[in-house]
Structure formats: C-alpha cells, structure tokens
Design a protein around this motif. Structure first.
Motif, short mmCIF file in Angstrom:
data_model
loop_
_atom_site.label_atom_id
_atom_site.label_comp_id
_atom_site.label_asym_id
_atom_site.label_seq_id
_atom_site.Cartn_x
_atom_site.Cartn_y
_atom_site.Cartn_z
N ALA A 113 66.90 27.01 10.84
CA ALA A 113 67.16 26.95 9.48
C ALA A 113 66.04 26.26 8.67
N VAL A 114 65.81 26.58 7.43
CA VAL A 114 64.92 25.91 6.63
C VAL A 114 65.50 25.80 5.27
N ALA A 115 65.11 24.55 4.69
CA ALA A 115 65.33 24.13 3.39
C ALA A 115 64.08 24.07 2.49
N GLY A 116 64.19 24.37 1.24
CA GLY A 116 63.11 24.28 0.38
C GLY A 116 63.11 23.36 -0.89
N ARG A 117 62.05 23.36 -1.68
CA ARG A 117 62.03 22.60 -2.65
C ARG A 117 62.78 23.31 -3.86
N THR A 118 63.65 22.18 -4.33
CA THR A 118 64.54 22.69 -5.59
C THR A 118 64.10 22.02 -6.95
N LEU A 192 75.17 23.06 11.95
CA LEU A 192 74.02 23.61 12.60
C LEU A 192 73.35 22.39 13.41
N LEU A 193 73.19 21.37 12.62
CA LEU A 193 72.43 20.33 13.40
C LEU A 193 73.21 19.86 14.67
N ARG A 194 74.60 19.72 14.60
CA ARG A 194 75.15 19.20 15.75
C ARG A 194 74.97 20.32 16.92
N ALA A 195 74.86 21.32 16.58
CA ALA A 195 74.91 22.51 17.48
C ALA A 195 73.68 22.39 18.33
N GLY A 196 72.55 21.65 17.65
CA GLY A 196 71.52 21.87 18.41
C GLY A 196 70.17 22.54 17.63
N PHE A 197 70.46 23.10 16.49
CA PHE A 197 69.54 23.92 15.67
C PHE A 197 68.54 23.16 14.89
N ARG A 198 67.23 23.39 15.01
CA ARG A 198 66.37 22.82 14.40
C ARG A 198 66.08 23.05 12.93
N ILE A 199 66.48 22.15 12.09
CA ILE A 199 66.24 22.36 10.30
C ILE A 199 64.90 21.75 10.12
N VAL A 200 64.10 22.53 9.32
CA VAL A 200 62.62 21.89 8.83
C VAL A 200 62.85 21.92 7.30
N TYR A 201 62.24 21.28 6.66
CA TYR A 201 62.02 21.35 5.22
C TYR A 201 60.72 21.78 4.75
#
Length: 305
Positions: A113-118, A192-201
C-alpha cells in the motif's frame, strides 16, 4: 503491468465530485477504470458522473445499497475489477502525476500500500482553510507497529486488492455515516501493517484537499475525528493490542497540551477544535463499547429465536 481502479465515494457534493473526476481523468498514466459510489439524496451526482463518461477511461456509477463511507468503500471495492485500488475523496483534486506515483511501488512489487502527500487548498467560497493535511518532505516506509496516524489518510491512498481481501473489509462501524464517525482508514492501515504488508509514503503523489467547510462545520469535524480515534483505540485495545491503550492516553495528553497552548496564545480556533476533539475522543471510546454491547445483545436475541 497491473490494472488500476480509482474509487471515489460521495454524498451530496456533485460540483466538487465533478472537479475531482476531471482531475483523475487528466492523470497520466491513466486509470483502468474509475468507480463512483453515491449515497446522495437526489440525482444531481449521477448526472455529474454521466457528464464525465464516454472518454478513454471508463467511469462507472454505483448507487450505494447502504449507509456510511465504509459501506460505500466495501461495495466499491467488491465492484472494482483491477489489481490495485486507489482512493481519493470527492472534495479533493489530484495532480496529473498522482496516479502513477501513488501506485508505482505497488506495481513494482515493493509495497502492499502507498500513502501520498495531502495539501490544503485555500477556500474559494469563504471556507476556512482545512487542517486535514499530511505532507512530510521525504519518502518513508512504515513498520508493523507504526501508529496509523503517521501513515497518512484515506483520501490519498492506494492498496493491492489482494491485501484487502486478506485483511478483510472496512469496519462499517467506523467512518462518516456510522456510529464511530471517522477513522475507517486508520483501522484499515492498522490491519494492513499488522498483517505484514509494507506501506510506504510517496511525497510525489500529491492531492489538494479543498477548504470548503465553514468554521462551525470544521468544529464538528474535529469532534468526529475524535470519536473515530477513540473508537479505534478502544477496538484494538480490547483485541489485545495494549499499545493502543497507551496511545489513547498519549493522544488525550497531546490534545490537552494543544488546548492549553491555544489558550495561552488566544487562538480561539485552536482551542475550540482541540476541545471538540477531546470530547469526541472519550465519546468514541464509550461508543465502541456500546457497539459491542449492541452486537452481543443482537447475537443473544438471534440465539433465542
């Protein structure tokens, strides 16, 4: 190359939604499809979507079968046909390079998953500038124990559809239109994080969050944010994530200090928003336990039948 669905859930904001759609349609590279889930009271939103149909990117309209943002997101995700689902809100406008930036690490297989700049967009119709923003300058990656509020918001987010299938749907007790009023995105990020999926910004994935609310509406929003946060902390503390209990205390302390800071500076807006948030925080914790009680009562009633 992975396919990409953009999901936008909306209610009674047809003019802003149409501008949002135009900005998404202008993205290069473009989406495989755009899916709009509508909970509006009339046909204005459907007509706005129709005006954006017929181009290279399919724009599909779904009438929501229930109530609340989480319900709309779950319905939309089930209807999306792509490998990746990107989310933005109807009161946002995305930059032309947004879609490529927000989905790039997922398509490359380096993130789930990915988060962006708001960024806040100044109000054009007398609205008070929003404080709903998230704009760290540097790219970053998040660990399994990261506080979800450090990751970013659901209005500028993309996720591998398979990851959501594995962690389960949005919790429909959270979000606008539900008892816990917000934080449906934070609850999903937590899982998502606890399930081990990598999230990046990715700071290059830029969304402009429009400033359209009047001051009184922003105060109500502050309370709703508090309600969702309180419910989130209660949910995961009860589930055995003890750090969530500490984070509730920490959040109450930080907001109390912010309230005091506003009082010392004579900043009325800050004082009002922090006070409303604090009220909501405790209210949200209580509401979560009320939801549990109501659920257990319903289960017992079902067994009795």
């Amino acid at each position: 190359m992975r396919s990409i669905s953009v999901l936008i859930c909306t209610r009674d904001r047809s003019a802003m939604l149409e501008e949002c759609l135009r900005s998404v349609l202008a993205c290069a590279p473009g989406a495989t499809e755009i899916v709009v889930v509508d909970q509006s009271a009339d046909e204005t939103t459907r007509l706005a979507v129709c005006r954006q149909q017929g181009g290279k990117v399919p724009v599909r309209y779904l009438r929501s079968r229930g109530k609340g943002l989480s319900h709309a997101k779950n319905q939309g995700i089930a209807d999306c046909t792509s490998d990746i689902v990107a989310f933005t809100d109807d009161d946002c406008r995305v930059d032309a390079g947004w879609l490529g930036a927000i989905t790039g690490p997922i398509a490359a297989g380096t993130a789930g998953a990915v988060a962006g700049r708001t960024l806040p967009e100044p109000g054009s119709d007398g609205g008070e500038e929003t404080r709903s923003m998230y704009a760290p300058p540097q790219a970053r990656s998040f660990s399994a124990r990261t506080h979800p509020w450090r990751v970013g918001g659901g209005g500028n987010f993309a996720v591998l559809r398979e990851a959501m299938r594995r962690v389960g749907p949005f919790d429909e007790r959270f979000g606008p239109g539900a008892p816990l009023e917000s934080a449906e995105d934070m609850d999903m990020v937590h899982r998502l994080l606890r399930a081990g999926f990598r999230i990046v910004y990715v700071p290059e994935a830029v969304v402009q969050h429009r400033s359209w609310r009047a001051p009184v509406e922003n105060r109500r929003l502050a309370r709703r944010y508090g309600v969702g946060a309180g419910g989130y902390f209660a949910k995961h503390f009860v589930a055995g994530d003890l750090i969530s209990g500490w984070r509730f205390v920490q959040r109450a302390g930080v907001r109390s200090l912010s309230l005091a800071s506003g009082a010392l500076r004579g900043d009325g807006r800050k004082m009002e928003e922090q006070l409303e948030y604090l009220k909501g925080l405790f209210q949200g914790g209580a509401r979560y336990f009320a939801c549990i009680s109501a659920g257990m009562a319903g289960l017992e009633k079902g067994r009795a039948r």
